[in-house]
Scaffold this motif. Structure first.
Motif: not given
Length: 245
Positions: A38-41, A46-55, A106-110, A190-194
């Motif tokens: 389901e396409p989306g931003a 995803g934010e939690a995963l990015l924070v984990r990667a940064e740490e 932070r780009i898009n959720r995929l 992109t945000d529309a990729t399915s």
């Protein structure tokens, strides 16, 4: 419901040229295809995963230079093998790990998802819009004539790889230059990729078990992006070492 047999057929058409295995016999590519997303931003998971990667990146590089992390060092050696200078042409996982220390984009959720998993598991991952492929994905050494759809100076441009450069391509041209350095515009997410194709590039000393762990996490993250998501995968390795799947 998406048809998994179509995804399996697409992955079955992918190939790695003998010339690439001659360069690095230890190379393996694990391809994951998914449809029904389901396409989306960006989202909270995803934010939690990015924070984990940064740490993770901050801890890993606290006492070790990025270029000395084992899989990054192996990829630097592979880049030298086809004439690229890793100080100027950084593999995607090195570039992301360096950025993660101060903060990943932070780009898009995929894209956010696979960037984070790339850092956490220390392997280059390419994310492609499967619906924009023209024919089969192939990893080859370039003739130098293949078109690469990119941006130069802020404007759309067509460039060409160097002769002998390792590239991912399809029937329409280059999808990623220098193995896993820079992806083209045509197949970008992109945000529309399915429907997506992820390419996980692996060298020793990373083990197959470590690769499968990364693939399992990526596939699990994909399956939360829609009630009808289906995923499938295929490992491509040097024929004499490839295990039946």
């Amino acid at each position: 419901m998406p048809d998994i047999t179509e995804l399996d057929a697409f992955l079955a058409s992918a190939s790695v040229a003998d010339e690439v295995f001659a360069l690095r016999p230890d190379y393996r590519a694990l391809l994951i295809a998914a449809d029904g997303i389901e396409p989306g931003a960006g989202d909270d998971a995803g934010e939690a995963l990015l924070v984990r990667a940064e740490e993770w990146a901050r801890r890993a590089t606290a006492g070790t230079p990025v270029e000395q992390l084992p899989h990054i060092a192996a990829w630097r050696d592979a880049f030298r093998g086809f004439g690229a200078k890793p100080q100027r042409t950084r593999t995607s996982v090195e570039a992301l790990t360096r950025r993660a220390v101060t903060g990943l984009p932070r780009i898009n959720r995929l894209t956010d998802l696979y960037n984070a998993i790339s850092v956490l598991h220390q392997l280059p991952i390419g994310g492609e819009n499967l619906r924009n492929y023209a024919g089969a994905p192939r990893l080859i050494r370039a003739t130098g004539d293949e078109p690469f759809d990119t941006v130069a100076g802020g404007e759309p441009a067509i460039e060409h790889p160097e002769t002998g450069e390792v590239i991912w391509c399809d029937d329409a041209g280059v999808t990623c230059r220098r193995w896993n350095w820079r992806q083209g515009r045509r197949t970008q997410l992109t945000d529309a990729t399915s429907a997506v194709l992820f390419i996980l590039d692996v060298l020793d000393p990373m083990t197959d078990d470590e690769l499968e762990t990364a693939a399992d996490e990526l596939a699990g993250q994909l399956r939360r992006l829609g009630s009808d998501v289906v995923t499938t995968r295929r490992l491509i390795a040097r024929p004499s070492t490839q295990e039946p799947r």
